[in-house]
Motif scaffolding. Structure first.
Motif, PDB file in Angstrom:
ATOM      1  N   GLY A 169       1.568  14.141  -9.093  1.00  0.00           N
ATOM      2  CA  GLY A 169       2.477  15.272  -9.180  1.00  0.00           C
ATOM      3  C   GLY A 169       2.860  15.601 -10.611  1.00  0.00           C
ATOM      4  N   ARG A 170       3.084  14.576 -11.409  1.00  0.00           N
ATOM      5  CA  ARG A 170       3.428  14.803 -12.815  1.00  0.00           C
ATOM      6  C   ARG A 170       2.257  15.420 -13.580  1.00  0.00           C
ATOM      7  NH1 ARG A 170       7.559  12.255 -15.453  1.00  0.00           N
ATOM      8  NH2 ARG A 170       6.911  13.781 -17.024  1.00  0.00           N
ATOM      9  N   ILE A 171       1.058  14.950 -13.295  1.00  0.00           N
ATOM     10  CA  ILE A 171      -0.128  15.532 -13.943  1.00  0.00           C
ATOM     11  C   ILE A 171      -0.222  17.014 -13.583  1.00  0.00           C
ATOM     12  CG2 ILE A 171      -2.663  15.530 -13.994  1.00  0.00           C
ATOM     13  CD1 ILE A 171      -2.483  12.446 -13.519  1.00  0.00           C
ATOM     14  N   PHE A 172      -0.039  17.319 -12.299  1.00  0.00           N
ATOM     15  CA  PHE A 172      -0.115  18.716 -11.863  1.00  0.00           C
ATOM     16  C   PHE A 172       0.942  19.577 -12.546  1.00  0.00           C
ATOM     17  CE2 PHE A 172       1.844  21.837  -8.940  1.00  0.00           C
ATOM     18  CZ  PHE A 172       0.870  22.819  -9.042  1.00  0.00           C
ATOM     19  N   LEU A 173       2.168  19.089 -12.631  1.00  0.00           N
ATOM     20  CA  LEU A 173       3.242  19.890 -13.229  1.00  0.00           C
ATOM     21  C   LEU A 173       2.953  20.268 -14.676  1.00  0.00           C
ATOM     22  CD1 LEU A 173       6.396  18.217 -11.662  1.00  0.00           C
ATOM     23  CD2 LEU A 173       5.396  20.447 -11.111  1.00  0.00           C
TER      24      LEU A 173
ATOM     25  N   SER B 114       0.801  -1.220   0.000  1.00  0.00           N
ATOM     26  CA  SER B 114       0.000   0.000   0.000  1.00  0.00           C
ATOM     27  C   SER B 114       0.836   1.274   0.000  1.00  0.00           C
ATOM     28  CB  SER B 114      -0.980  -0.004   1.166  1.00  0.00           C
ATOM     29  OG  SER B 114      -0.290  -0.032   2.388  1.00  0.00           O
ATOM     30  N   TYR B 115       1.876   1.369   0.829  1.00  0.00           N
ATOM     31  CA  TYR B 115       2.638   2.614   0.905  1.00  0.00           C
ATOM     32  C   TYR B 115       3.412   2.873  -0.378  1.00  0.00           C
ATOM     33  CZ  TYR B 115       1.553   2.553   5.857  1.00  0.00           C
ATOM     34  OH  TYR B 115       0.894   2.531   7.052  1.00  0.00           O
ATOM     35  N   SER B 116       4.047   1.858  -0.898  1.00  0.00           N
ATOM     36  CA  SER B 116       4.810   2.070  -2.123  1.00  0.00           C
ATOM     37  C   SER B 116       3.874   2.349  -3.298  1.00  0.00           C
ATOM     38  CB  SER B 116       5.728   0.882  -2.420  1.00  0.00           C
ATOM     39  OG  SER B 116       5.011  -0.326  -2.468  1.00  0.00           O
ATOM     40  N   GLN B 117       2.699   1.711  -3.322  1.00  0.00           N
ATOM     41  CA  GLN B 117       1.748   2.008  -4.391  1.00  0.00           C
ATOM     42  C   GLN B 117       1.247   3.447  -4.261  1.00  0.00           C
ATOM     43  OE1 GLN B 117      -2.161   0.257  -4.386  1.00  0.00           O
ATOM     44  NE2 GLN B 117      -2.308   0.429  -6.603  1.00  0.00           N
ATOM     45  N   ARG B 118       0.974   3.890  -3.066  1.00  0.00           N
ATOM     46  CA  ARG B 118       0.535   5.273  -2.874  1.00  0.00           C
ATOM     47  C   ARG B 118       1.620   6.255  -3.319  1.00  0.00           C
ATOM     48  NH1 ARG B 118      -4.042   6.264  -0.042  1.00  0.00           N
ATOM     49  NH2 ARG B 118      -5.052   4.469   0.854  1.00  0.00           N
ATOM     50  N   THR B 119       2.876   5.882  -3.134  1.00  0.00           N
ATOM     51  CA  THR B 119       3.971   6.731  -3.593  1.00  0.00           C
ATOM     52  C   THR B 119       3.978   6.805  -5.115  1.00  0.00           C
ATOM     53  OG1 THR B 119       5.253   6.126  -1.629  1.00  0.00           O
ATOM     54  CG2 THR B 119       6.465   7.105  -3.473  1.00  0.00           C
ATOM     55  N   VAL B 120       3.749   5.694  -5.766  1.00  0.00           N
ATOM     56  CA  VAL B 120       3.672   5.675  -7.229  1.00  0.00           C
ATOM     57  C   VAL B 120       2.507   6.553  -7.700  1.00  0.00           C
ATOM     58  CG1 VAL B 120       3.157   4.224  -9.240  1.00  0.00           C
ATOM     59  CG2 VAL B 120       4.763   3.418  -7.506  1.00  0.00           C
ATOM     60  N   LEU B 121       1.359   6.403  -7.065  1.00  0.00           N
ATOM     61  CA  LEU B 121       0.187   7.188  -7.455  1.00  0.00           C
ATOM     62  C   LEU B 121       0.399   8.675  -7.173  1.00  0.00           C
ATOM     63  CD1 LEU B 121      -2.602   4.741  -6.228  1.00  0.00           C
ATOM     64  CD2 LEU B 121      -1.738   5.063  -8.563  1.00  0.00           C
ATOM     65  N   ALA B 122       1.087   8.983  -6.069  1.00  0.00           N
ATOM     66  CA  ALA B 122       1.396  10.384  -5.768  1.00  0.00           C
ATOM     67  C   ALA B 122       2.352  10.954  -6.816  1.00  0.00           C
ATOM     68  CB  ALA B 122       2.001  10.499  -4.375  1.00  0.00           C
TER      69      ALA B 122
ATOM     70  N   PHE C 119      -3.186   9.948 -16.942  1.00  0.00           N
ATOM     71  CA  PHE C 119      -2.022   9.318 -16.315  1.00  0.00           C
ATOM     72  C   PHE C 119      -1.144   8.525 -17.264  1.00  0.00           C
ATOM     73  CE2 PHE C 119      -5.500   6.264 -15.353  1.00  0.00           C
ATOM     74  CZ  PHE C 119      -5.002   5.117 -15.953  1.00  0.00           C
ATOM     75  N   GLU C 120      -1.677   8.059 -18.390  1.00  0.00           N
ATOM     76  CA  GLU C 120      -0.877   7.231 -19.297  1.00  0.00           C
ATOM     77  C   GLU C 120       0.387   7.914 -19.822  1.00  0.00           C
ATOM     78  OE1 GLU C 120      -3.637   5.715 -22.199  1.00  0.00           O
ATOM     79  OE2 GLU C 120      -4.061   3.951 -20.965  1.00  0.00           O
ATOM     80  N   PRO C 121       0.387   9.222 -20.087  1.00  0.00           N
ATOM     81  CA  PRO C 121       1.631   9.838 -20.562  1.00  0.00           C
ATOM     82  C   PRO C 121       2.803   9.730 -19.576  1.00  0.00           C
ATOM     83  CG  PRO C 121      -0.220  11.296 -20.985  1.00  0.00           C
ATOM     84  CD  PRO C 121      -0.730  10.174 -20.138  1.00  0.00           C
ATOM     85  N   TYR C 122       2.526   9.443 -18.318  1.00  0.00           N
ATOM     86  CA  TYR C 122       3.563   9.417 -17.295  1.00  0.00           C
ATOM     87  C   TYR C 122       3.894   8.003 -16.820  1.00  0.00           C
ATOM     88  CZ  TYR C 122       1.652  14.058 -17.444  1.00  0.00           C
ATOM     89  OH  TYR C 122       1.184  15.261 -17.897  1.00  0.00           O
ATOM     90  N   LEU C 123       3.203   7.007 -17.341  1.00  0.00           N
ATOM     91  CA  LEU C 123       3.421   5.644 -16.864  1.00  0.00           C
ATOM     92  C   LEU C 123       4.827   5.141 -17.156  1.00  0.00           C
ATOM     93  CD1 LEU C 123       0.059   3.752 -17.502  1.00  0.00           C
ATOM     94  CD2 LEU C 123       1.100   4.377 -15.321  1.00  0.00           C
ATOM     95  N   ASP C 124       5.356   5.410 -18.349  1.00  0.00           N
ATOM     96  CA  ASP C 124       6.712   4.946 -18.657  1.00  0.00           C
ATOM     97  C   ASP C 124       7.721   5.552 -17.694  1.00  0.00           C
ATOM     98  OD1 ASP C 124       5.820   3.347 -20.721  1.00  0.00           O
ATOM     99  OD2 ASP C 124       6.246   4.838 -22.284  1.00  0.00           O
ATOM    100  N   ASP C 125       7.584   6.846 -17.411  1.00  0.00           N
ATOM    101  CA  ASP C 125       8.473   7.489 -16.436  1.00  0.00           C
ATOM    102  C   ASP C 125       8.309   6.865 -15.058  1.00  0.00           C
ATOM    103  OD1 ASP C 125       9.502   9.208 -18.321  1.00  0.00           O
ATOM    104  OD2 ASP C 125       8.144  10.859 -17.802  1.00  0.00           O
ATOM    105  N   ALA C 126       7.080   6.591 -14.673  1.00  0.00           N
ATOM    106  CA  ALA C 126       6.836   5.988 -13.361  1.00  0.00           C
ATOM    107  C   ALA C 126       7.452   4.596 -13.280  1.00  0.00           C
ATOM    108  CB  ALA C 126       5.336   5.930 -13.074  1.00  0.00           C
ATOM    109  N   HIS C 127       7.361   3.831 -14.354  1.00  0.00           N
ATOM    110  CA  HIS C 127       7.977   2.497 -14.371  1.00  0.00           C
ATOM    111  C   HIS C 127       9.494   2.608 -14.247  1.00  0.00           C
ATOM    112  CE1 HIS C 127       4.672  -0.308 -15.034  1.00  0.00           C
ATOM    113  NE2 HIS C 127       4.116   0.600 -15.836  1.00  0.00           N
ATOM    114  N   ARG C 128      10.090   3.608 -14.898  1.00  0.00           N
ATOM    115  CA  ARG C 128      11.538   3.805 -14.780  1.00  0.00           C
ATOM    116  C   ARG C 128      11.910   4.267 -13.370  1.00  0.00           C
ATOM    117  NH1 ARG C 128      10.872   5.420 -20.097  1.00  0.00           N
ATOM    118  NH2 ARG C 128      10.548   7.610 -19.573  1.00  0.00           N
ATOM    119  N   ARG C 129      11.093   5.120 -12.796  1.00  0.00           N
ATOM    120  CA  ARG C 129      11.371   5.668 -11.458  1.00  0.00           C
ATOM    121  C   ARG C 129      11.180   4.609 -10.377  1.00  0.00           C
ATOM    122  NH1 ARG C 129      12.838   8.659  -7.596  1.00  0.00           N
ATOM    123  NH2 ARG C 129      11.665  10.338  -6.685  1.00  0.00           N
TER     124      ARG C 129
END
Length: 171
Positions: free
Chosen positions: A34-38, A22-30, A56-66
């Motif tokens: 944040g990327r959507i907001f920026l 849960s915590y790590s997933q919430r970090t991914v979602l946060a 959210f799809e435009p940021y998924l590849d970045d999230a997977h890398r992060r």
């Protein structure tokens, strides 16, 4: 959960897992919120827009890398539109800085009324203040969803603050 999050936060190489924590997933979602907001800082992507794949799809590849060691299930998809799951970050992503300012303004007004009433000796003011502080904290772990008990708690707290302010004026 806490131990898994501490391992996640330490950025140590972990074995790949299919389990969602849960915590790590919430970090991914946060991160996604944040990327959507920026990219949409003024008025966001629209109410509940952050759960839409287009947001959210435009940021998924970045999230997977992060977050390379997170299970695939931890990431949202068209079939799993999790949302940001933090009211304040969701307000930023969905409603932008304008929406967050308005949301915080409502809470701030309630806290101000409750504080003034509490200082004047109003029991309703004290209860409103405590109730609103509790709600403010709990919204950190909940997305903006209408009709949930937390929304009722928030509106009741705001109503108590108004009642305490009215009681203060009558006194």
């Amino acid at each position: 959960d806490v131990a898994d999050f501490l391992n996640f936060a330490a950025a140590e190489k972990r074995a790949e897992t299919e389990q969602v924590e849960s915590y790590s997933q919430r970090t991914v979602l946060a991160y996604l919120g944040g990327r959507i907001f920026l990219d949409h800082p003024v008025v966001g992507v629209g109410w509940q827009g952050s759960v839409e794949p287009e947001a959210f799809e435009p940021y998924l590849d970045d999230a997977h890398r992060r977050f390379p060691d997170e299970a695939e299930l931890a990431f949202p998809s068209a079939e799993r539109p999790y949302g940001v799951q933090n009211a304040y970050l969701q307000a930023l992503a969905d409603l932008g800085a304008v929406g967050l300012a308005l949301l915080l303004g409502v809470f701030g007004a309630g806290l101000w009324l409750g504080l003034r009433a509490a200082l004047a000796g109003s029991a309703a003011g004290v209860l409103a203040l405590l109730w609103l502080l509790l709600a403010l904290g709990v919204w950190l772990a909940q997305g903006l969803v209408t009709g949930i008990p937390l929304a009722a708690l928030t509106w009741l707290g705001l109503g108590l603050a108004a009642a305490g302010a009215a009681e203060r004026r009558r006194a």
